[in-house]
Motif scaffolding. Structure first.
Motif, short mmCIF file in Angstrom:
data_model
loop_
_atom_site.label_atom_id
_atom_site.label_comp_id
_atom_site.label_asym_id
_atom_site.label_seq_id
_atom_site.Cartn_x
_atom_site.Cartn_y
_atom_site.Cartn_z
N LEU A 153 0.85 -1.19 0.00
CA LEU A 153 0.00 0.00 0.00
C LEU A 153 0.88 1.24 0.00
CD1 LEU A 153 -3.02 0.70 0.16
CD2 LEU A 153 -2.88 0.45 2.64
N ALA A 154 0.75 2.05 -1.04
CA ALA A 154 1.55 3.29 -1.12
C ALA A 154 0.61 4.47 -1.29
CB ALA A 154 2.54 3.22 -2.27
N SER A 155 1.12 5.65 -0.98
CA SER A 155 0.26 6.83 -1.01
C SER A 155 1.07 8.08 -1.27
CB SER A 155 -0.47 6.95 0.33
OG SER A 155 -1.14 8.19 0.43
N SER A 156 0.40 9.08 -1.79
CA SER A 156 0.93 10.43 -1.81
C SER A 156 1.04 10.90 -0.36
CB SER A 156 -0.03 11.33 -2.61
OG SER A 156 -0.35 12.52 -1.93
N SER A 157 1.88 11.90 -0.12
CA SER A 157 2.07 12.34 1.27
C SER A 157 0.90 13.18 1.79
CB SER A 157 3.35 13.17 1.36
OG SER A 157 3.24 14.29 0.49
N LYS A 158 -0.04 13.52 0.93
CA LYS A 158 -1.16 14.36 1.37
C LYS A 158 -2.03 13.59 2.37
CE LYS A 158 -0.63 18.16 -1.00
NZ LYS A 158 -0.64 19.52 -0.50
N HIS A 159 -2.44 14.32 3.40
CA HIS A 159 -3.25 13.74 4.46
C HIS A 159 -4.44 12.95 3.92
CE1 HIS A 159 -5.97 13.86 7.98
NE2 HIS A 159 -4.86 13.70 8.63
N ARG A 160 -5.17 13.56 2.94
CA ARG A 160 -6.38 12.88 2.43
C ARG A 160 -6.06 11.55 1.77
NH1 ARG A 160 -5.85 17.65 -0.29
NH2 ARG A 160 -5.30 17.69 -2.50
N CYS A 161 -4.86 11.44 1.20
CA CYS A 161 -4.48 10.18 0.54
C CYS A 161 -4.07 9.14 1.57
CB CYS A 161 -3.34 10.44 -0.44
SG CYS A 161 -3.82 11.56 -1.79
N LEU A 162 -3.30 9.57 2.57
CA LEU A 162 -2.90 8.64 3.64
C LEU A 162 -4.15 8.10 4.34
CD1 LEU A 162 0.08 10.76 4.94
CD2 LEU A 162 0.25 8.42 4.04
N GLN A 163 -5.09 9.00 4.62
CA GLN A 163 -6.33 8.59 5.28
C GLN A 163 -7.15 7.66 4.37
OE1 GLN A 163 -8.00 10.47 8.42
NE2 GLN A 163 -5.86 9.96 8.78
N SER A 164 -7.11 7.93 3.08
CA SER A 164 -7.83 7.08 2.13
C SER A 164 -7.21 5.69 2.11
CB SER A 164 -7.77 7.67 0.72
OG SER A 164 -8.58 8.83 0.64
N GLY A 165 -5.89 5.63 2.12
CA GLY A 165 -5.19 4.34 2.13
C GLY A 165 -5.55 3.54 3.37
N ALA A 166 -5.57 4.23 4.51
CA ALA A 166 -5.91 3.56 5.77
C ALA A 166 -7.35 3.05 5.74
CB ALA A 166 -5.69 4.52 6.94
N ALA A 167 -8.25 3.85 5.15
CA ALA A 167 -9.66 3.44 5.07
C ALA A 167 -9.82 2.24 4.13
CB ALA A 167 -10.52 4.61 4.59
N PHE A 168 -9.08 2.25 3.03
CA PHE A 168 -9.11 1.12 2.09
C PHE A 168 -8.66 -0.15 2.83
CE2 PHE A 168 -7.56 -1.72 -1.18
CZ PHE A 168 -8.40 -1.51 -2.25
N ARG A 169 -7.58 -0.01 3.57
CA ARG A 169 -7.03 -1.13 4.34
C ARG A 169 -8.07 -1.67 5.33
NH1 ARG A 169 -5.82 -4.80 5.96
NH2 ARG A 169 -4.03 -5.71 6.98
N ARG A 170 -8.73 -0.75 6.02
CA ARG A 170 -9.76 -1.15 7.00
C ARG A 170 -10.90 -1.89 6.32
NH1 ARG A 170 -9.19 3.68 9.31
NH2 ARG A 170 -10.96 4.56 8.18
N GLY A 171 -11.25 -1.42 5.11
CA GLY A 171 -12.34 -2.06 4.38
C GLY A 171 -12.07 -3.52 4.08
N LEU A 172 -10.79 -3.89 4.00
CA LEU A 172 -10.43 -5.26 3.66
C LEU A 172 -10.50 -6.20 4.85
CD1 LEU A 172 -7.40 -4.64 1.31
CD2 LEU A 172 -9.74 -5.21 0.66
N GLY A 173 -10.60 -5.61 6.04
CA GLY A 173 -10.63 -6.46 7.24
C GLY A 173 -9.23 -6.82 7.69
N PRO A 174 -9.14 -7.54 8.80
CA PRO A 174 -7.84 -7.73 9.45
C PRO A 174 -6.98 -8.87 8.88
CG PRO A 174 -9.58 -8.69 10.78
CD PRO A 174 -10.23 -8.12 9.56
#
Ligand SMILES: *[C@@H]1O[C@H](CO)[C@@H](O)[C@H](O)[C@H]1NC(C)=O
Ligand SMILES: *[C@@H]1O[C@H](CO)[C@@H](O)[C@H](O)[C@H]1NC(C)=O
Ligand SMILES: *[C@@H]1O[C@H](CO)[C@@H](O)[C@H](O)[C@H]1NC(C)=O
Ligand SMILES: *[C@@H]1O[C@H](CO)[C@@H](O)[C@H](O)[C@H]1NC(C)=O
Ligand SMILES: *[C@@H]1O[C@H](CO)[C@@H](O)[C@H](O)[C@H]1NC(C)=O
Length: 454
Positions: A153-174
């Motif tokens: 999982l990679a992201s742009s350094s912008k807050h909204r992208c990091l948060q989006s990446g984290a949300a995507f990750r959460r959507g996949l479950g643990p």
């Protein structure tokens, strides 16, 4: 729209105008909700919709999935909030005669709740966009998203992208593995914000006002003038007090309120569908000249990302050929509309015969280049590499499918939605071999500032 001075009661006016404003949401350009391109998600945010029908042959198994995402729904930037504050303050300063000017009175009474500190951050709806996208992709490719597969999982350094990446990750479950990395999301701006690192783009496009001359010309042109006059009249303001940027911020607010809060804001009542088409064209013109086909450097600067995609596909093919496990079965990268648009232009998608110009609004009515259809919030371009077992062993085993916003795309070289990997590489051979980020992005030695040198 009721002319100023007509004593239309406020309530009645809003009742009349609201249904019309529902038709604006198809023209919000880069501020469009993802549901505009996939309306079935309004009923069921987890359904796979029409794109699910076209699946690859049953003899094919996915080896690798690469997704390049735009962040989810976001708040306005600080600059947009500031301009909205100015426009709102101007309406508050008006003499209060609600009967004489109901639209202005309604907007003056509208609670201005945006703060500059929100500055483009991911909205709660943006988290839902990402979680739901992750769940749909996992449902579409269950084998790839199976438990304990590795996710990069990679992201742009912008807050909204990091948060989006984290949300995507959460959507996949643990259950997915992040490959032992402690960091969940790896920042990589050289891939996700290549435009910032491209000196030629920055100097000749980003920081060169002359490069946006078509945009400026359209702001001053007859179509915008008509919209300005209508809005000024609805707000009972002298037209000189308005300009294209203020009108655009009013339209943006209509789009933000729908995307962020799921409400039809009174700001929408300033615009008809015809006005919305003009404002959409203004947004598309900017995307075209700054991120699309307007200048070659816009798309050439993305070849670093394009080549990275093919390097990982190559590696997966090599690993498959030597019966090794695929080291990167899932690569998800979160960036911006500005990341996806140049990449799609590099690949030749959504290219019209004529350029988008200030003077050809009418001729471009049916253009392919409509940002709202290409890069709404949570836009996603997905490459899927398959290994196929063919009865006829002489056929190419490796095939690729591309999905934009979860719909299969037709490849230009075949008009089909699946291609052999060899054919795809062959079609893009020139970019793969001859586009070098460093050389493309070098500023020319001569002192060039003129647009025609681009
Ligand atoms: C970003 O990605 C590129 C290409 O995969 C890689 O070479 C580079 O090391 C990465 N940068 C960071 C900071 O991870
Ligand atoms: C948005 O509003 C519409 C109409 O009021 C409603 O039907 C829909 O469920 C809402 N969507 C969400 C995600 O709240
Ligand atoms: C196998 O595929 C090759 C290339 O597509 C074709 O020329 C050949 O006729 C095929 N053979 C059979 C038995 O289908
Ligand atoms: C794809 O389809 C378009 C429109 O039908 C046609 O103009 C084009 O020549 C086709 N391209 C190929 C490679 O078949
Ligand atoms: C390039 O042009 C700018 C503005 O025209 C000028 O200020 C600058 O001195 C020039 N630089 C060179 C190296 O000629």
């Amino acid at each position: 729209m009721a002319p100023c001075g007509a004593a239309a009661p406020l309530l009645l006016l809003l009742l009349v105008l609201r249904p019309a404003s529902a038709g604006l949401s198809g023209y919000f350009g880069t501020k469009s909700r993802y549901e505009e391109v996939n309306p079935h998600l309004v009923r069921d945010p987890l359904s796979l919709g029409p794109g699910a029908i076209e699946s690859p042959p049953a003899t094919c198994a996915p080896l690798q999935l690469r997704a390049v995402l735009r962040h989810g729904t976001r708040y306005p930037t600080a600059g947009q909030v500031r301009r909205l504050g100015e426009l709102h303050a101007r309406l508050l300063r008006r003499p209060s005669e609600p009967a004489a000017c109901p639209a202005a009175a309604a907007l003056a009474a509208w609670p201005m709740w945006y703060e500059e500190s929100l500055d483009g951050r991911l909205a709660p709806q943006g988290r839902r966009d990402m979680e739901q996208l992750a769940r749909r992709l996992a449902a579409r490719f269950p084998a790839l998203f199976a438990a304990r597969r590795r996710l990069a999982l990679a992201s742009s350094s912008k807050h909204r992208c990091l948060q989006s990446g984290a949300a995507f990750r959460r959507g996949l479950g643990p259950d997915l593995s992040l490959g032992g990395d402690e960091v969940e999301v790896q920042v990589n701006d050289s891939l996700m914000r290549f435009f910032d690192h491209c000196a030629k783009f920055v100097a000749l496009v980003e920081e060169n006002d002359a490069a946006m001359c078509q945009v400026s010309a359209f702001k001053e042109g007859p179509e915008m003038k008509k919209v300005l006059e209508k809005v000024a009249s609805a707000l009972c303001l002298p037209v000189e007090e308005l300009n294209a940027d203020l009108v655009q911020v009013a339209f943006l607010t209509c789009s933000y309120e729908l995307a962020i809060k799921n409400v039809t804001s009174p700001w929408c009542s300033l615009f008809t569908e015809e006005d919305a088409k003009v404002l959409e064209y203004l947004n598309d013109l900017k995307q075209y000249w700054k991120r699309g086909y307007g200048y070659d450097i816009n798309s050439r600067s993305s070849c670093i990302l394009f080549q990275d995609i093919f390097q990982h596909l190559d590696k997966a093919v090599e690993e498959s050929k030597s019966s090794k496990p695929i080291s990167s079965p899932l690569i998800v990268q979160v960036g911006h509309a500005e990341t996806l648009q140049p990449l799609l232009a590099l690949m030749g998608f959504f290219k019209d015969k004529e350029p988008l110009l200030a003077s050809n609004f009418a001729r471009q009515t049916h253009r392919k280049f409509r940002s709202g259809r290409i890069v709404p919030y949570a836009a996603n371009l997905v490459f899927v590499l398959y290994h196929c077992d063919h009865v006829n062993a002489s056929r190419e085993e490796y095939q690729v499918q591309m999905l934009l916003n979860e719909r299969p795309m037709s490849f230009h070289h075949s008009n089909e939605t699946i291609s052999t990997y060899a054919d795809l590489k062959d079609y893009y051979r020139d970019i793969l071999e001859n586009c070098h980020f460093k050389e493309e992005c070098e500023l020319p030695r001569v002192n060039v500032t003129a647009v025609d040198e681009l």
